[in-house]
Structure formats: structure tokens, C-alpha cells
Design an enzyme around this catalytic site. Structure first.
Site, PDB file in Angstrom:
ATOM      1  N   CYS A  46      -1.646   8.868   4.249  1.00 21.66           N
ATOM      2  CA  CYS A  46      -1.708   8.515   2.836  1.00 21.66           C
ATOM      3  C   CYS A  46      -3.036   8.946   2.243  1.00 21.66           C
ATOM      4  O   CYS A  46      -3.160   9.192   1.057  1.00 21.66           O
ATOM      5  CB  CYS A  46      -1.502   7.027   2.676  1.00 21.66           C
ATOM      6  SG  CYS A  46      -2.516   6.094   3.802  1.00 21.66           S
ATOM      7  N   GLU A 100       0.878  -1.176   0.000  1.00 19.96           N
ATOM      8  CA  GLU A 100       0.000   0.000   0.000  1.00 19.96           C
ATOM      9  C   GLU A 100       0.908   1.217   0.000  1.00 19.96           C
ATOM     10  O   GLU A 100       1.785   1.334   0.859  1.00 19.96           O
ATOM     11  CB  GLU A 100      -0.922  -0.007   1.218  1.00 19.96           C
ATOM     12  CG  GLU A 100      -1.862  -1.219   1.265  1.00 19.96           C
ATOM     13  CD  GLU A 100      -2.734  -1.383   0.027  1.00 19.96           C
ATOM     14  OE1 GLU A 100      -3.035  -0.375  -0.646  1.00 19.96           O
ATOM     15  OE2 GLU A 100      -3.087  -2.529  -0.297  1.00 19.96           O
TER      16      GLU A 100
HETATM   17  P1  NAD Z   1       9.095   5.415   2.935  1.00 20.11           P
HETATM   18  O1  NAD Z   1       8.856   4.782   1.611  1.00 20.11           O
HETATM   19  O2  NAD Z   1      10.140   6.431   3.045  1.00 20.11           O
HETATM   20  O3  NAD Z   1       9.477   4.296   4.017  1.00 20.11           O
HETATM   21  C1  NAD Z   1       8.653   3.166   4.214  1.00 20.11           C
HETATM   22  C2  NAD Z   1       9.529   2.015   4.664  1.00 20.11           C
HETATM   23  O4  NAD Z   1      10.372   1.636   3.585  1.00 20.11           O
HETATM   24  C3  NAD Z   1      10.447   2.374   5.833  1.00 20.11           C
HETATM   25  O5  NAD Z   1      10.536   1.258   6.707  1.00 20.11           O
HETATM   26  C4  NAD Z   1      11.747   2.644   5.146  1.00 20.11           C
HETATM   27  O6  NAD Z   1      12.870   2.456   5.975  1.00 20.11           O
HETATM   28  C5  NAD Z   1      11.718   1.628   4.025  1.00 20.11           C
HETATM   29  N1  NAD Z   1      12.587   1.977   2.890  1.00 20.11           N
HETATM   30  C6  NAD Z   1      12.961   3.211   2.481  1.00 20.11           C
HETATM   31  N2  NAD Z   1      13.751   3.118   1.392  1.00 20.11           N
HETATM   32  C7  NAD Z   1      13.858   1.801   1.118  1.00 20.11           C
HETATM   33  C8  NAD Z   1      14.553   1.059   0.116  1.00 20.11           C
HETATM   34  N3  NAD Z   1      15.276   1.659  -0.828  1.00 20.11           N
HETATM   35  N4  NAD Z   1      14.447  -0.287   0.137  1.00 20.11           N
HETATM   36  C9  NAD Z   1      13.707  -0.904   1.073  1.00 20.11           C
HETATM   37  N5  NAD Z   1      13.040  -0.262   2.055  1.00 20.11           N
HETATM   38  C10 NAD Z   1      13.118   1.079   2.068  1.00 20.11           C
HETATM   39  O7  NAD Z   1       7.680   5.959   3.434  1.00 20.11           O
HETATM   40  P2  NAD Z   1       7.337   6.792   4.745  1.00 20.11           P
HETATM   41  O8  NAD Z   1       7.844   8.184   4.576  1.00 20.11           O
HETATM   42  O9  NAD Z   1       7.699   6.040   5.972  1.00 20.11           O
HETATM   43  O10 NAD Z   1       5.747   6.775   4.666  1.00 20.11           O
HETATM   44  C11 NAD Z   1       5.056   7.657   3.854  1.00 20.11           C
HETATM   45  C12 NAD Z   1       4.583   6.995   2.572  1.00 20.11           C
HETATM   46  O11 NAD Z   1       3.794   5.860   2.897  1.00 20.11           O
HETATM   47  C13 NAD Z   1       3.690   7.908   1.771  1.00 20.11           C
HETATM   48  O12 NAD Z   1       3.962   7.758   0.392  1.00 20.11           O
HETATM   49  C14 NAD Z   1       2.286   7.403   2.114  1.00 20.11           C
HETATM   50  O13 NAD Z   1       1.313   7.708   1.139  1.00 20.11           O
HETATM   51  C15 NAD Z   1       2.539   5.937   2.233  1.00 20.11           C
HETATM   52  N6  NAD Z   1       1.520   5.291   3.061  1.00 20.11           N
HETATM   53  C16 NAD Z   1       0.559   4.578   2.414  1.00 20.11           C
HETATM   54  C17 NAD Z   1      -0.449   3.958   3.144  1.00 20.11           C
HETATM   55  C18 NAD Z   1      -1.515   3.172   2.439  1.00 20.11           C
HETATM   56  O14 NAD Z   1      -2.242   2.439   3.108  1.00 20.11           O
HETATM   57  N7  NAD Z   1      -1.654   3.280   1.127  1.00 20.11           N
HETATM   58  C19 NAD Z   1      -0.474   4.083   4.527  1.00 20.11           C
HETATM   59  C20 NAD Z   1       0.539   4.821   5.152  1.00 20.11           C
HETATM   60  C21 NAD Z   1       1.530   5.415   4.394  1.00 20.11           C
END
Ligand code: NAD
Length: 541
Positions: free
Chosen positions: A327, A293
Site C-alpha cells: 500500500c 486502512e
Molecule cells: P481487497 O479490497 O481486494 O480485499 C481485501 C479484503 O476484503 C479481502 O479479505 C477480500 O476478500 C475482502 N473483500 C473483497 N471484496 C469485498 C466485499 N465486497 N465485501 C467485503 N469484503 C470484501 O484488497 P487486496 O487486493 O487484498 O489488498 C490490496 C489493497 O489493500 C490495496 O488497495 C492496498 O493499498 C490496500 N492495503 C492497504 C494497507 C494500509 O495499511 N493502508 C495495507 C495493505 C493493503
């Protein structure tokens, strides 16, 4: 389950406490906040039931008070991830055979621990580490996580009871096995509930999990882990690792036993992970389940017949609660020309009344954004809007990171419906408004549908049923969670299963049975009672 068809308690949504001045819950959380603020914590990795310190650590601080250190967390090396994988696979031997009622008992206990003895702590941790107001912490860290745990147990039993027809000659039994291997859960900073749900939903279905929380959510992740330990999750079933996300992910994805990913975060990260899984496909023993998501560019579109005060309230709440870091947060609004002056008046009045500051002062509606990277990005978009001819800042527009990462709630009005902030996910307290002509409703709905790569949430406002119906039809694929005359945030587990399609994710609907189906691999067992002994059928004469 060998000795009874057990029924689980009927899942009910956890009531949201009010935290009014003088209430016992407010006293408890204020006291816990103070204690936690002054006591530094050290968060270890948790591998195979052991706390593991690595000597390589990073600090945790409050977004609203970034010079204040809350503690530190240890960062993994590759060998720790390998240990976590082998520990999980060892634990799987027992866990995957554990009767379902025992798994249910553990996670129902976790729910009650959060509802009771851990409530103030998990809320205070979320206020301190993620800068949520008490209300935002309560609906997320306490209530939504409790709901996920309770409802998932109920959904699990509903799935298990879905059985094929049988006859007097043969008994058909469908067994819902966990996946063969282990699950990788990667969680975002913005919801403590998601951090708890992604590993626990897979574990509930009998899987073992490597869980990597966000660097910006480790503080409340530690409380979740403490709850899981106290609830009785056995060693190796849920392992928590922090550190370089690329190293951790590459190590996990190169294991032949990787059998599924439960991801929530940004779209580009998810796409990268999907590509890596594709490249590793020949290594895997089983086709991995990919559940993700991701981002959104969520809309509010208001017809000329809608109530301007209701539309303004939906924008004030939908775009700015938790600083727009949901999100589902409304970030592009399309308002009909004739109602815009009233919507603008009410919206500006609401914004003028918002108080901004630390969540410790519970009269604040707005707190800080998560980290400096986010602050700088948002400040950049605001500066650009100040200069661009086709954009105008009509409210807010200031920012200050001296003490905390504070961005004033900002409203941009644009004459260009494809202006950058109408299309790009900013993930902050910035909303963009486009005013459309009253007689272009249908055209505007198509514009809403075409503008963004995402399809997570969206809301249509109107008092005219024909106008609403047109919105429901034209925007069929523009949002996985679609709202009529309501703000597009605040989905409740068990009531509005959550998720979006297009670039927003695989739409596997967290908080519903649909999500749990992804963590099982059914085995069909047919048992024949009187087995034939002659190959000849009657038609052979
Ligand atoms: P992010 O993508 O920066 O991080 C999410 C996770 O991915 C973290 O644990 C991070 O350490 C990890 N990560 C980061 N780079 C990575 C890589 N290169 N390889 C593997 N893992 C990696 O997101 P965030 O800032 O924590 O959260 C915000 C985002 O999440 C927004 O885009 C939001 O829309 C989305 N979100 C979506 C939902 C949904 O249900 N659709 C819910 C909550 C948040």
C-alpha cells in the site's frame, strides 16, 4: 490481575535474518519450501475451536507457478457465519473476564513460536502463496508479525496504566473493557503480518473476533491459525472463515452484536462496508468502531539539490519490491529537470540488473503479481501507455502469464502530471515519472498534494533545508507516513506507526497504542470512601 502489578518483557524489534548463501536460515527455509510445495494442504474453516469442512472448496496455487496446486480451502455458507458469531459471543463470557496477563502470555508465546519453530514455515508459506522473495517474507510474515504481537502487549499495559487522579476521599479507576459484542477482521492478501495483526490486536484487548482472510492469502493464514492454536488462544476467541466476501460481510453486519470492524484492503470495498454499517445502524446494540486502512498513490518528490543515486535507489526499492504490491509503494514520482538525466541513468541500470522469477531461486529480486485479475489490469495500463501520446515507457513494458503472473518492472514517463497512472492506484510494478522545471518547486508540491484522493505515504528528497521545510508544510495532509530523504515503504512496528488519511483510511495507526484504543470502551469507576448523609452544603447556612 489481582495479585501483582506485572511488568511485561520490554518489546524489541525482531532482528531481520540475512539468508545469505550457506546460512542455516536459508537452508531451513529452502527445505521447508520444497516440502510444502510437494505436500497438498486442506484448510478448513475454524469455528468455535473446531475445524469445519463444508464440501464446497476452492484451490490455492502459486502466483509464480499457477498450474501448481498448493491445496484447497473450504468456503463457508451463511449458517457457518452464524455459528461463528454465536460461538464467539459464548466465548466472550470467559475471554472478556480473562486477566490481562493471561492474554499477554498467549500472544507473547505466539510471537516466540513465529520467531522460532514456525519461522521457516510462515516464511515459506508466504513465498509460495503470495510470491514473496525470502527477504520480503522475512520482514513481513516473521518480523513484522512478531513485532505486532510483542509491541501490542507492551502498548496494552501502557494503556491500562493510564489512570485518572484520585483524592483521599475518592478513588478513581479507569477500566479498559473490551467492546460489547464481537469484532469483524477483514484482511488483505499482501501482508501476512496484517492478516495476523487485525484479529489478534482486538483479541488481545479482550474481544472475540470473526476473521476473514483474503482468498489469496489463505495458505499463510493457516500457519497463523496454527500458531494461535498452539499459543493457547481459547476456542471461539478467533474464528477464521473463508468464502464469498459479500455473503460473509452481509451476515456479520446484520448481527445486533457486531461492535467493530478492523479492515485493511481496497478503498471501494471499505466505503461499501461503511455504507452497509450505516444502513444497519438501528439494529446494533452499540455504535460500531470502524477502522480501515486502504489504498494509496504514494509519491516521491525530488528537489534539484537531491542526490540522484539516492533518489534512483529509493524508486528502485520503493516502487518495485514485492512487485509494488505494498500500500506504501512509490507509484508517482516528481523529479526536478536538472537531476533527471542522472536519476534516469541509475534507475535504468538498477532495473537492468533485477532478476525476475520464482522466489525459490533466492537471487530473484522480482517475482509474480498475486493473480490473473491483477496481471490483466496491469497489462492493460501498460498497453494503454504504449499507445498514449502523453506517455512513454522508458523501461520494462513486457509481461507474460504462461507459467506465472510476471510483469516486468515498468517505468512510464509522462508529460501530463494528471495522467491516469499518476492518479490511480495500480498495485503492481509500474511507476510513473513526471519531470518538473527546477524553478517550480512550490508549485510542484501543490500539484503533489492535489493529484490524488489518497494520503498514505510520500517522500521528499532534498539537500536544501528550506526546500524540505516547504515540503513538510505544503504536504502536511498528503501522507500519514511522510519520509525525508528515504523511500516511502518499510514502516517498522514501534518505530513508524502506520496509516493514512483522506481516502486511504481512518489513520488509526497499526503498530501503535492509537490502534488499540479503538478496541476498548473505558468504564470509569469512582469509589467514595465516606459517603455523605446530608444533602445540605455549607453555603446553605
Ligand atoms: P481487497 O479490497 O481486494 O480485499 C481485501 C479484503 O476484503 C479481502 O479479505 C477480500 O476478500 C475482502 N473483500 C473483497 N471484496 C469485498 C466485499 N465486497 N465485501 C467485503 N469484503 C470484501 O484488497 P487486496 O487486493 O487484498 O489488498 C490490496 C489493497 O489493500 C490495496 O488497495 C492496498 O493499498 C490496500 N492495503 C492497504 C494497507 C494500509 O495499511 N493502508 C495495507 C495493505 C493493503
Amino acid at each position: 490481575m489481582g495479585k501483582g502489578f506485572f511488568e511485561v518483557p520490554i518489546a524489541i524489534n525482531e532482528p531481520v535474518l540475512g539468508y545469505a548463501p550457506g546460512s542455516p536460515e536459508r537452508e531451513a527455509v529452502a527445505q521447508t519450501y520444497k516440502e510444502m510445495y510437494h505436500n497438498s494442504v486442506e484448510v478448513s474453516l475454524y469455528i468455535n475451536g473446531q475445524d469445519v469442512s463444508t464440501g464446497d472448496s476452492a484451490t490455492m496455487s502459486c502466483p509464480h507457478d499457477h498450474q501448481h496446486v498448493l491445496g484447497s480451502y473450504h468456503k463457508a455458507e451463511k449458517k457457518h457465519i452464524e455459528q461463528a458469531i454465536s460461538g464467539a459471543l459464548e466465548a466472550r463470557k470467559q475471554w472478556s473476564q480473562m486477566p490481562w496477563e493471561q492474554r499477554a502470555g498467549i500472544f507473547l508465546r505466539a510471537a516466540e513460536l513465529i520467531a522460532g519453530p514456525y519461522r521457516a514455515k510462515i516464511n515459506a508459506a508466504t513465498m509460495l502463496g503470495q510470491s514473496k522473495t525470502i527477504h520480503q517474507a522475512e520482514i513481513d510474515a516473521a518480523c513484522e508479525l512478531i513485532d505486532f504481537l510483542r509491541f501490542n502487549v507492551q502498548f496494552m499495559t501502557e494503556i491500562y496504566s493510564e489512570q485518572p487522579e484520585s483524592s483521599s476521599e475518592a478513588w478513581n479507576r479507569l477500566e479498559y473493557r473490551p467492546l460489547e459484542g464481537f469484532i469483524y477482521a477483514i484482511t488483505p492478501f499482501n501482508f501476512t503480518a496484517i492478516a495476523g495483526n487485525l484479529p489478534s490486536s482486538a483479541a488481545l484487548m479482550g474481544n472475540v473476533v470473526i476473521w476473514k482472510p483474503s482468498d489469496s492469502q489463505v495458505y499463510s493464514a493457516k500457519v497463523i491459525l496454527d500458531v494461535f492454536k498452539e499459543a493457547g488462544v481459547p476456542p471461539g476467541v478467533i474464528n477464521m472463515v473463508m468464502g464469498d466476501p459479500v455473503m460473509i460481510t452481509d451476515t456479520v453486519l446484520s448481527s445486533p452484536d457486531f461492535s467493530g470492524i478492523h479492515f485493511t484492503g481496497s478503498t471501494h470495498v471499505f466505503k461499501d462496508i461503511w455504507k452497509k454499517i450505516g444502513l444497519n445502524l438501528d439494529r446494533y446494540k452499540t455504535y460500531p468502531r470502524i477502522v480501515g486502512e486502504t489504498g494509496g498513490k504514494d509519491f516521491i518528490v525530488a528537489h534539484k539539490t537531491s542526490n540522484p543515486k539516492q533518489v534512483a535507489t529509493a524508486i528502485a526499492r520503493g516502487a518495485f519490491e514485492f512487485q509494488g504490491q505494498k500500500c506504501s509503494a512509490a507509484s508517482r514520482c516528481y523529479i526536478s529537470r536538472s537531476i533527471w538525466p542522472d536519476v534516469e541513468k541509475h534507475l535504468k541500470a538498477d532495473l537492468a540488473s533485477f532478476k525476475m522469477g520464482s522466489p525459490e531461486d533466492m537471487s530473484n529480486f522480482i517475482t509474480a503479481v498475486i493473480h490473473e485479475g491483477s496481471f490483466d489490469k496491469l497489462a492493460g495500463y501498460i498497453d494503454r501507455a504504449k499507445k498514449d501520446e502523453n506517455a512513454e515507457i522508458i523501461a520494462g513494458g513486457n509481461y507474460d502469464k504462461t507459467k506465472g503472473y510476471f510483469i516486468e518492472p515498468t517505468v512510464i514517463k509522462t508529460s501530463d502530471p494528471k495522467y491516469t497512472t499518476m492518479c490511480t492506484e495500480l498495485f503492481g510494478p509500474v511507476v510513473t515519472i513526471y519531470v518538473f522545471e527546477d524553478d517550480t518547486w512550490e508549485k510542484t508540491l501543490h500539484l503533489v498534494d492535489d493529484t490524488s484522493e489518497y494520503a498514505l505515504t510520500g517522500a521528499v528528497f532534498s539537500e536544501d533545508r528550506y526546500a524540505l521545510e516547504l515540503g513538510v508544510k505544503i504536504l502536511e495532509n498528503a501522507a500519514g507516513n511522510f519520509y525525508i530523504n528515504d523511500k516511502p515503504t518499510g514502516a517498522v512496528v514501534g518505530q513508524q506507526p502506520f496509516g493514512g488519511a483522506r481516502a486511504s483510511g481512518t489513520n488509526d495507526k497499526a503498530g501503535s497504542k492509537l490502534n488499540l484504543y479503538r478496541w476498548i470502551s473505558p468504564r470509569m469507576i469512582k469509589e467514595t470512601f465516606v459517603t455523605p448523609t446530608d444533602y445540605r452544603y455549607p453555603f446553605l447556612g
